[in-house]
Design an enzyme around this catalytic site. Structure first.
Site, PDB file in Angstrom:
ATOM      1  N   LEU A 190     -50.074-120.451 -51.967  1.00 48.66           N
ATOM      2  CA  LEU A 190     -51.365-120.043 -52.518  1.00 48.66           C
ATOM      3  C   LEU A 190     -52.523-120.769 -51.862  1.00 48.66           C
ATOM      4  O   LEU A 190     -53.643-120.271 -51.834  1.00 48.66           O
ATOM      5  CB  LEU A 190     -51.392-120.310 -54.032  1.00 48.66           C
ATOM      6  CG  LEU A 190     -50.378-119.536 -54.870  1.00 48.66           C
ATOM      7  CD1 LEU A 190     -50.436-119.993 -56.313  1.00 48.66           C
ATOM      8  CD2 LEU A 190     -50.629-118.041 -54.778  1.00 48.66           C
TER       9      LEU A 190
ATOM     10  N   GLU B 236     -53.658-124.871 -49.615  1.00 49.63           N
ATOM     11  CA  GLU B 236     -53.232-126.196 -49.164  1.00 49.63           C
ATOM     12  C   GLU B 236     -54.445-127.095 -49.071  1.00 49.63           C
ATOM     13  O   GLU B 236     -55.510-126.680 -48.615  1.00 49.63           O
ATOM     14  CB  GLU B 236     -52.530-126.106 -47.807  1.00 49.63           C
ATOM     15  CG  GLU B 236     -51.919-127.421 -47.343  1.00 49.63           C
ATOM     16  CD  GLU B 236     -50.980-127.229 -46.170  1.00 49.63           C
ATOM     17  OE1 GLU B 236     -50.316-128.209 -45.793  1.00 49.63           O
ATOM     18  OE2 GLU B 236     -50.911-126.105 -45.639  1.00 49.63           O
TER      19      GLU B 236
ATOM     20  N   PHE C 272     -53.834-133.219 -50.306  1.00 49.58           N
ATOM     21  CA  PHE C 272     -52.762-133.912 -51.018  1.00 49.58           C
ATOM     22  C   PHE C 272     -51.514-133.056 -51.171  1.00 49.58           C
ATOM     23  O   PHE C 272     -50.566-133.459 -51.810  1.00 49.58           O
ATOM     24  CB  PHE C 272     -53.252-134.366 -52.399  1.00 49.58           C
ATOM     25  CG  PHE C 272     -54.359-135.365 -52.318  1.00 49.58           C
ATOM     26  CD1 PHE C 272     -54.103-136.703 -52.123  1.00 49.58           C
ATOM     27  CD2 PHE C 272     -55.687-134.943 -52.411  1.00 49.58           C
ATOM     28  CE1 PHE C 272     -55.130-137.617 -52.034  1.00 49.58           C
ATOM     29  CE2 PHE C 272     -56.709-135.852 -52.321  1.00 49.58           C
ATOM     30  CZ  PHE C 272     -56.436-137.197 -52.125  1.00 49.58           C
TER      31      PHE C 272
ATOM     32  N   VAL D 214     -49.779-125.707 -52.446  1.00 44.00           N
ATOM     33  CA  VAL D 214     -49.474-125.094 -53.729  1.00 44.00           C
ATOM     34  C   VAL D 214     -48.795-123.754 -53.466  1.00 44.00           C
ATOM     35  O   VAL D 214     -49.282-122.945 -52.674  1.00 44.00           O
ATOM     36  CB  VAL D 214     -50.746-124.883 -54.569  1.00 44.00           C
ATOM     37  CG1 VAL D 214     -50.402-124.252 -55.908  1.00 44.00           C
ATOM     38  CG2 VAL D 214     -51.458-126.215 -54.790  1.00 44.00           C
TER      39      VAL D 214
ATOM     40  N   ASP E  25     -63.562-134.955 -57.933  1.00 41.60           N
ATOM     41  CA  ASP E  25     -63.538-133.943 -56.871  1.00 41.60           C
ATOM     42  C   ASP E  25     -63.906-132.566 -57.428  1.00 41.60           C
ATOM     43  O   ASP E  25     -63.245-131.574 -57.156  1.00 41.60           O
ATOM     44  CB  ASP E  25     -62.161-133.887 -56.213  1.00 41.60           C
ATOM     45  CG  ASP E  25     -62.216-133.254 -54.822  1.00 41.60           C
ATOM     46  OD1 ASP E  25     -63.320-133.141 -54.257  1.00 41.60           O
ATOM     47  OD2 ASP E  25     -61.159-132.868 -54.309  1.00 41.60           O
TER      48      ASP E  25
END
Length: 870
Positions: free
Chosen positions: A536, A538, A541, A544, A655
């Site tokens: 989905l 990136e 960290f 996904v 964030d």
């Protein structure tokens, strides 16, 4: 001279505070804000209709029943005094109810018996989404004569029929009617086309509505969006319904039982998204051939006949689906020549295609991502290596998906490794998959999409066995040592694994939590071994992936990268924190997985794009109107307020940005990605860290330059995000004139010039009553963007200001260097001054946020700039 100026300014402040205080007392004690009698009755009817909702005080805080004995008849004007206790617009505001308030020109004789002023109010917006409302829509809902937007969505127990009009007056002010995701049934009243002449957005999807479409809908000449999908509408589309809908941009009539011929859309000049799938339309589709401006067309799952249309001149078309229709048989090469080469997605399954698919047919589609040709009669041989000889999506790093299930392909040519094949080829149901090649690496990859190279693994295994054999023959002692070392490592690994597992359970037991612990194999299977096609997104960290668990639930699996691994205690702290926080505007953590140094987080899957993709990249082609943008800002603010004030210890996200705000199918925002989140001690006002991480453009000055962290860091980021939502652009953009490159700096310049509304996205069509709300959101954002952290509001104040519960103080623009200098001085404990700057010990600035009346004028804002001098 400077001291004299500040002394005079101090006197002015004292007088202003005195006047402001008296003003607040007058508003609270004497003024009346009055609604027309018909609108008071309409609100009471809504409350009575929904009063059986479970936990009503939580779903609709502020809503309460009027005293029927104190209310007049519909035709009698409300009394001047005695109704302020039940005022839903200001003093006792109802969630989701917004009003337009103006000061009445009154003579002394017309004031109330306490000498207070009279304010006239009208309800202009009602928003109730995902609140589990139980009840129906009363007929009195149309008594709001100035209503601009009615949004009641995501309430499955909101049932009954669409309320008809009981009077003869036009509701021409209504621009947005969104009732999707409820349990409404019955037909659309024929009077809607006559009475809602100003309507621009109509969304009745995902209900149980039925019957035929009334021809009067064709009178909605200003309509931009028409969504009626996932209902039970039937019959043919009235022939003349689209004659006057020249402004229509998006139309979705999918998942109904409409029948008959396609309507004539010749006059709908602006249409660019059309979805008529999953109906019973028949005949040919020739009426659409001249609609070359469409970029998304879905006519799948109908009964269209005749020849497949020639759409090769449609240069704007990006997504086309004609699957599951009854077109005349056609050679595959001819069908692919009938469509434009700019397509991203093409669906031609079950359309009577035949012939052989060759590479030359696909070479012209350099942007193609997905092509579905299932359930046809395509035969012959597929040369996969030839398919890879041309760029996919313009770059070899992209993946092309070709689905040819249930055709007649008997041979596939491919001799290379399949592990990293940049192509997903689905051949289930073809003769090839039942032949001798079905159990080979290539056959397994194309017939079941399990792509791995067993030969390479077997060669490695053989080398290992040979090495062991030689080693055992040469030196049995060495083998014994190796076995001993291996046994020790296995024992140690089991011990460490047991220790880690005990550590996990101890941590969870300490906090009385039982988060779900998934196995790595379970998540590996759910994500198809973390296949790139399931990815989905990136970030820094980790990546996904979308996954489907064994129970059918869809989840998002975040696989942390090796260089971003936290120590075990930090990782478990994050799991504990995210398991305990539960809020509608935060992505829910479902569980986690630990396997060696692999650590994974399993979240709920939000069924849409993130805010950056939707707002800046226009993915999904969803028009984001102002009410939806305001709801996004308010939702993010509510989520941050919960993190800062609703949990213990407090959580600083660090964030907040458009990419980390996910949108569900109803465009409700959910804050995601807590990779940088910090637990903040309740006894601390701020802390200082050495490792500064975040996103350029969103970081507060004191954090970016000094590493100071407090809740005001998130407040600053929210201010940047709110400006992006209002302006529809990224906070840093090098494609605009230099003075507009940095959004926050441009906003400060517009603030000094008194022209903040120039920030508004040019694509937004604002109504007069919406300009005040837009200006309020911009002023809130400017308050959040002040350089000095102590001058920014808390998120609780931000939420109250967005809702209009407290007033937004006026913004005083300070020189950036001056503020930065002050921040360094306060950090170092210095009292020295810089040339041309006032010493720190002589000046301190602040902006006050206080409750006040909604003033007159366009913005209905009382702005007060207060500068305090010592």
């Amino acid at each position: 001279m400077a001291r004299q100026k500040f002394a005079l300014l101090g006197i002015a402040i004292v007088l202003s505070l005195h006047v402001f205080s008296n003003f607040l007392e007058q508003v609270e004690a004497q003024d009346n804000i009055l609604l027309p009698a018909a609108e008071q009755w309409a609100l009471r009817n809504l409350f009575v209709a929904w009063k059986n909702t479970e936990d009503l005080n939580s779903s609709l805080p502020g809503w309460t029943d009027f005293n029927p004995d104190s209310l007049p008849n519909r035709d009698t004007p409300p009394p001047i005094d005695g109704l302020s206790t039940y005022d839903p617009c200001y003093f006792n505001s109802w969630r989701g109810v917004r009003c337009y308030i103006t000061l009445r020109d009154t003579t002394p004789e017309q004031k109330n018996d306490k000498g207070g002023r009279i304010w006239d109010a009208n309800v202009v917006t009602i928003i109730v989404s995902d609140e589990s409302i139980i009840g129906n829509l009363p007929e009195g809902i149309w008594n709001f004569t100035s209503l601009s937007s009615l949004t009641l969505t995501g309430n499955p127990e909101l049932k009954g029929v669409l309320p008809p009009f009981t009077g003869s007056s036009l509701l021409w002010t209504l621009k947005n009617l969104d009732l999707h995701g409820n349990g409404l049934h019955g037909s659309i009243p024929s009077t809607y086309g006559d009475m809602l002449s100003g309507l621009e957005d109509l969304d009745l999807s995902n209900n149980r509505l039925n019957g035929a479409l009334p021809e009067n809908l064709g009178k909605l000449e200003k309509l931009w969006t028409l969504k009626l999908s996932h209902n039970q509408f039937s019959g043919s589309i009235p022939r003349m319904i689209f004659r006057n809908l020249s402004r229509l941009v998006t139309m979705d009539l999918s998942h109904n039982t409409f029948s008959g011929k396609l309507p004539n859309l010749t006059s709908v000049a602006s249409l660019n998204r059309l979805n008529m799938s999953f109906n019973a339309f028949n005949g040919s589709v020739d009426l659409l051939v001249n609609k070359t401006n469409l970029d998304d067309l879905d006519l799948s799952n109908n009964y269209f006949t005749g020849s497949m249309p020639n759409l090769s001149s449609w240069s704007n078309l990006q997504s086309l689906n004609l699957s599951n229709n009854k077109f005349d048989p056609l050679d595959i090469s001819a069908s692919l020549q009938n469509v434009n080469e700019n397509l991203l997605s093409l669906g031609l399954s079950n359309t009577s295609l035949h012939g052989t698919l060759s590479t030359s047919m696909l070479k012209r589609f350099t942007k193609l991502r997905t092509i579905e040709l299932d359930y046809n009669n395509i035969d012959g041989t597929l040369d996969v290596a030839d398919l890879l000889s041309f760029p996919l999506n313009g770059t070899r790093n992209s993946t092309l998906r070709i689905s040819l299930r249930n055709n007649s392909i008997d041979t596939v040519i491919y001799k290379d490794l399949v592990r990293k094949l940049p192509l997903i080829l689905e051949l289930q149901g073809n003769p090839y998959c039942s032949g001798q090649w079905a159990d080979s690496d290539v056959g397994r990859c194309f017939c079941t999409q399990l792509c791995f190279d067993s030969k390479a693994e077997e060669d490695i295994a053989n080398v290992k066995r040979t090495t062991i054999l030689i080693a055992s023959l040469v030196c049995g002692i060495l083998l014994l040592i190796i076995i001993s070392i291996g046994s020790f490592l296995i024992w140690k690994n089991r011990r460490d694994s047991g220790y880690r597992l005990a550590q996990v359970h101890e941590k969870f037991a300490k906090h009385e939590l039982k988060p779900t612990l998934y196995s790595y194999g379970e998540l590996q299977k759910a994500t198809n071994d973390f296949h790139p096609y399931m990815k989905l997104g990136e970030g820094a960290f980790g990546a996904v992936y979308k996954g489907k668990l064994a129970d059918g639930s869809v989840v998002a699996v975040k696989q942390l990268t090796t260089n971003a691994q936290q120590n075990m205690d930090d990782f478990l702290n994050e799991v504990v924190v995210l398991t305990t926080v539960k809020h509608r505007n935060l992505v829910k953590l479902k569980g986690c997985c630990l396997r060696g140094d692999r650590r994974l987080l399993v979240y709920e899957c939000v069924e849409n794009y993130d805010l950056a993709e939707t707002l800046f990249d226009h993915k999904g082609n969803q028009p984001i109107t102002w009410p939806k943008r305001f709801n996004i800002c308010l939702g993010v603010a509510n989520g941050l307020q919960y993190l800062h004030e609703g949990v213990e210890p407090r959580i600083i996200h660090r964030d907040i940005k458009a990419n980390n705000v996910l949108l569900d199918k109803n465009l409700q925002p959910k804050i995601a990605d807590f990779g940088l989140a910090l637990l903040f001690p309740n006894q601390e006002t701020h802390i200082t860290i050495e490792q500064i991480a975040g996103t350029k453009g969103y970081m507060a000055p004191e954090y970016a330059s000094l590493g100071q962290i407090s809740e005001r860091v998130d407040v600053f980021s929210f201010g940047v995000l709110a400006l992006e939502v209002v302006s529809g652009r990224r906070n840093i953009n090098f494609d605009v004139p230099l003075e507009k490159t940095y959004l926050s700096e441009w906003a400060w310049k517009l603030n000094e010039a008194g022209s903040l509304l120039d920030l508004v996205d040019p694509s937004l069509s604002l109504h007069v009553d919406e300009e005040a709300v837009v200006l309020r959101v911009i002023n809130v954002a400017m308050a959040c963007l002040q350089t000095a952290a102590e001058r920014r509001p808390t998120m609780g104040q931000v939420v109250a200001m967005l809702q209009g519960d407290i007033e937004v103080g006026g913004i005083v623009r300070e020189r950036y260097n001056e503020n930065v200098n002050r921040s360094y001085q306060k950090l170092l404990g210095l009292n020295t001054s810089v040339t041309s700057l006032v010493p720190v010990e002589e000046e301190e600035s602040q902006v006050l946020y206080g409750s006040s009346s909604q003033g007159g004028g366009t913005s209905h804002e009382l702005e007060l700039s207060l500068v305090k001098a010592r």
